[in-house]
Design an enzyme around this catalytic site. Sequence first.
Site: not given
Length: 264
Positions: A18, A40, A68, A70, A108, A166-168, A210
């Site tokens: 992040h 990343c 978040h 990130e 992202t 986990s956002s994604n 991830s």
Amino acid sequence: MDEIDEVPEGALVIFSAHGVSPEVFQRAQQKNLNVIDATCPLVMKVHSEVKRFAQEDLSIILVGHAGHDEVIGTMGELPGQIQLVSTVEQAEQVQVSDSDRVAITTQTTLSVDDARAILDVLRGRFPRLVSPSNDDICYATQNRQAAVKLIAQQSDLVLVLGSDNSSNSERLREVAEASGARAYLIDNVSEIQSDWLDGVDVVGITAGASAPEKLVQDVVACFKEMGVENFENFEAMTEKVAFALPSISFQEFEKSAANQPANH
């Protein structure tokens, strides 16, 4: 550990994908920590963009989710100089000093569809909006969202492997539901509830970017034990992107880790 203050003096610390703010790097240096920066490269790109936009004296808007990790790291690059926009409503209301000098970047791991709606509003309000040459949303995030749309259209139920922070992974669950399937976010196979399977003929299984492959295989094994015989792998796009590992040798890692207290 979540905070630098919790890390013992001189210990080994790994910064997650992040990313973190410059302040965190400075505090790590002050504590003589051995740092492995696993940020990343796509997140690094966002950090570089906001710094470049600031040098060009542009008002900066970051599209992302408040709180978040990130987003915290990116906004930490320029404290007080980046405005966060999380919704279409906020995009309609955000104010800048000069509407002709506005730049935008994004977290992202956003939902591609949600980000597009926000970006459309901002581009409508600021016709000269400066944006990155390439989409900031992670290619893996985009590919998984595209795949889960197709999977959900063929499934009664979609199980997404990933943590609730986990956002994604959460975006995958939302995309699956928006595509017509019931969907649940689970950490592992033990969280599957039998009543979810009532009346279900087809189950789609996916995972956050991830999540270890083993978690997916554990779910597959679970359904095999239930007597399921038909399995189909679904690949929406072949990913060929590769990134270099953080700049520390395995020998350096072993040496640093060996010097850490046993409980860290």
